[in-house]
Write a protein that holds these residues in place. Structure first.
Motif, short mmCIF file in Angstrom:
data_model
loop_
_atom_site.label_atom_id
_atom_site.label_comp_id
_atom_site.label_asym_id
_atom_site.label_seq_id
_atom_site.Cartn_x
_atom_site.Cartn_y
_atom_site.Cartn_z
N LEU A 127 38.75 7.43 -4.20
CA LEU A 127 39.65 7.91 -4.98
C LEU A 127 39.80 6.81 -5.97
O LEU A 127 39.84 7.25 -7.99
CB LEU A 127 40.84 7.72 -5.01
N ALA A 128 39.60 5.68 -6.04
CA ALA A 128 39.46 4.88 -7.67
C ALA A 128 37.84 4.38 -8.29
O ALA A 128 38.24 4.23 -9.34
CB ALA A 128 40.02 3.35 -6.80
N ARG A 129 37.49 4.92 -7.26
CA ARG A 129 35.61 5.07 -8.24
C ARG A 129 35.57 6.33 -8.77
O ARG A 129 34.47 6.09 -9.19
CB ARG A 129 35.00 4.83 -6.76
N ALA A 130 36.38 7.86 -8.51
CA ALA A 130 35.46 9.25 -8.76
C ALA A 130 36.02 8.84 -9.75
O ALA A 130 36.26 8.64 -10.79
CB ALA A 130 37.07 9.47 -8.29
N SER A 131 34.95 9.54 -10.57
CA SER A 131 34.77 10.49 -11.80
C SER A 131 35.70 11.78 -12.55
O SER A 131 35.91 12.11 -13.43
CB SER A 131 33.10 11.13 -12.16
N ALA A 132 35.61 12.22 -11.04
CA ALA A 132 36.33 13.78 -10.97
C ALA A 132 37.20 13.88 -9.61
O ALA A 132 36.87 13.57 -8.59
CB ALA A 132 35.91 14.79 -11.84
N VAL A 133 38.88 15.10 -9.72
CA VAL A 133 38.96 14.76 -8.33
C VAL A 133 39.53 16.45 -8.31
O VAL A 133 40.14 16.54 -9.21
CB VAL A 133 40.31 13.87 -7.83
N LEU A 134 38.65 16.89 -6.86
CA LEU A 134 38.97 18.37 -6.87
C LEU A 134 40.14 18.22 -5.48
O LEU A 134 39.51 17.21 -4.33
CB LEU A 134 38.69 19.09 -6.99
N VAL A 135 41.62 18.81 -5.61
CA VAL A 135 42.34 18.64 -3.93
C VAL A 135 42.66 20.04 -3.96
O VAL A 135 43.27 20.78 -4.67
CB VAL A 135 44.18 18.10 -4.94
N ALA A 136 41.95 20.67 -2.88
CA ALA A 136 41.78 22.27 -2.28
C ALA A 136 43.33 21.53 -1.07
O ALA A 136 43.21 21.17 0.15
CB ALA A 136 40.42 22.19 -1.78
#
Length: 460
Positions: A127-136
């Motif tokens: 998560l610290a490296r993510a460029s975007a996050v989707l929480v389903a």
């Protein structure tokens, strides 16, 4: 950022059982389903991750699968499509089985469902490296296990939260929250007993503003099915992003498709209005093609992360099931009503439509300096937004003869005032018994005429 797109949430194994029901059971007044096919596929966050993986970005799925046959089946579906970071699961992976008769749902059976255990450091690291996050969030507890790192993500990268009434609230600072109309109604009622309960646009508007404020989200997009999505930023006037056309088909998975498309668009730098428009268009196309239960569509949706819908693969799959492959060709610069009419007519001639599109250099050689007016990437994107188009195949030559020999369509459609004998493609189609059809454009519609009218009106 060049980090992965990260999908966080509760995964399921979905099973579709298809058959016919022509009689009632002798011991009870219930239909007897004669099963003709049974297929399994990813569901929940796993489906959202596979749909997100249709981009050219790395996708990581943070989820809990556990052990058991359902978990092993789901891992096989995910292999080669997304990278897994697993949390422990005590119990069985949830399995959702739909029994369908003549394509219509008759019964749904839910079983399984364990308890998500504590995450290790790998989830926070990815998560610290993510460029975007989707929480389903399907309300099974996984998102709650990761609230601290998700809250940190929301402060730095686009975070999209697809909520569930049984789940917790989105983390503060979410870039976009994407409830459907029923979820928005349930969540608003839980937060405020005086929340509106109607189904008119003013009611959806009021609920969107309420949820954006209470959730401390930058924006909320309430998806309204065939009507599109209503984007709210709380106190500002909402924006209705309508569906590009009325899609009819199985809506299963449309919400996951919408959320996946929105997340990918935000990661690419789109503003929320652009992202929601992209999501509405993608969801309409998804439903029109049969939703998550369509095996042909699922093959495309769950393909390699780096591969867009492949024209050759679609053509071969259509032929394998006895269908008719239709191809149409042209520059399609400044898409106009004549183009749309041509493509809709072409699609009705068979079971899939592939558009063979001239590259920029090819258009320049054919039309002269100053053309194309739109680059090939824009032209392809516009064409794929049409519900009648299944795939695009760009070619570099002046004529599509080489690509036609690869695709081997049953029908080749050309628009305009061509004579059959003047088309070089005619002899190519004859090699395998294909048919060439010339369909006229609507009278007075052409890219050249549009460009000339625009130039005249632009003069002082």
């Amino acid at each position: 950022m060049n980090g992965p797109l990260v999908v966080v949430g509760d995964s399921l194994l979905d099973i579709d059982v298809d058959g016919r029901a022509d009689r009632l059971a002798p011991d009870a007044p219930v239909p007897v389903v004669d099963v003709s096919a049974e297929r399994s596929r990813p569901g929940g966050a796993a489906l959202a991750a596979c749909l997100t993986a249709r981009t050219d970005r790395e996708v990581v799925l943070v989820t809990a699968l556990g052990d058991g046959p359902a978990a092993r089946t789901l891992r096989r579906h995910l292999t080669g499509r997304v990278r897994l970071v697993e949390l422990p699961l005590v119990g069985d992976l949830p399995v959702k089985t739909r029994v369908r008769v003549d394509g219509r749902a008759l019964l749904r059976i839910d079983r399984g469902g364990g308890t998500v255990g504590p995450p290790d450091r790998r989830a926070a690291q990815v998560l610290a490296r993510a460029s975007a996050v989707l929480v389903a969030d399907y309300g099974r507890g996984l998102a709650d296990r990761l609230r601290p790192p998700l809250t940190a993500c929301a402060a730095h990268v686009p975070l999209v939260w697809d909520p569930h009434p049984r789940g917790g609230p989105p983390v503060p600072g979410a870039r976009l929250v994407t409830p459907n109309a029923a979820e928005a109604k349930a969540c608003a009622a839980a937060l405020d007993p005086d929340a509106p309960t109607g189904d008119g646009l003013p009611d959806h508007t009021a609920r969107g503003a309420l949820l954006a404020g209470r959730w401390r989200a930058a924006s909320v997009a309430v998806t309204l099915g065939r009507r599109g999505a209503l984007l709210s930023r709380g106190t500002e006037s909402p924006i209705l992003l309508p569906a590009p056309y009325e899609a009819t088909g199985d809506p299963c998975g449309a919400g996951d498709c919408f959320a996946a498309a929105v997340t990918a668009a935000l990661a690419a730098g789109a503003i929320p209005e652009e992202a929601v428009h992209t999501g509405v268009t993608a969801a309409a196309d998804f439903v029109a093609r049969g939703g998550a239960g369509n095996p042909d569509l699922w093959d495309r949706a769950s393909g390699p992360a780096t591969a867009p819908p492949d024209a050759l693969r679609i053509a071969e799959a259509t032929r394998a099931r006895g269908g008719t492959v239709v191809a149409a060709g042209g520059c399609f610069d400044l898409l106009h009503a004549g183009h749309v009419s041509l493509l809709e007519s072409a699609a009705r001639l068979g079971d899939c439509l592939i558009v063979c599109l001239n590259s920029d250099d090819s258009v320049r050689r054919l039309k002269g300096p100053g053309r194309p007016l739109n680059p090939v990437g824009d032209r392809a994107r516009i064409l794929t937004g049409l519900g009648c188009v299944d795939a695009i195949q760009v070619f570099e030559e002046d004529t599509p003869e080489r690509v036609l020999r690869t695709l081997r369509p049953d029908v080749w459609v050309k628009g305009g005032d061509y004579r059959f004998e003047s088309l070089p493609e005619a002899s190519v189609l004859a090699e395998w018994g294909g048919q060439v059809l010339v369909l006229p454009y609507l009278d007075g519609r052409s890219t050249t005429a549009l460009a000339e009218r625009a130039a005249v009106r632009a003069r002082p």
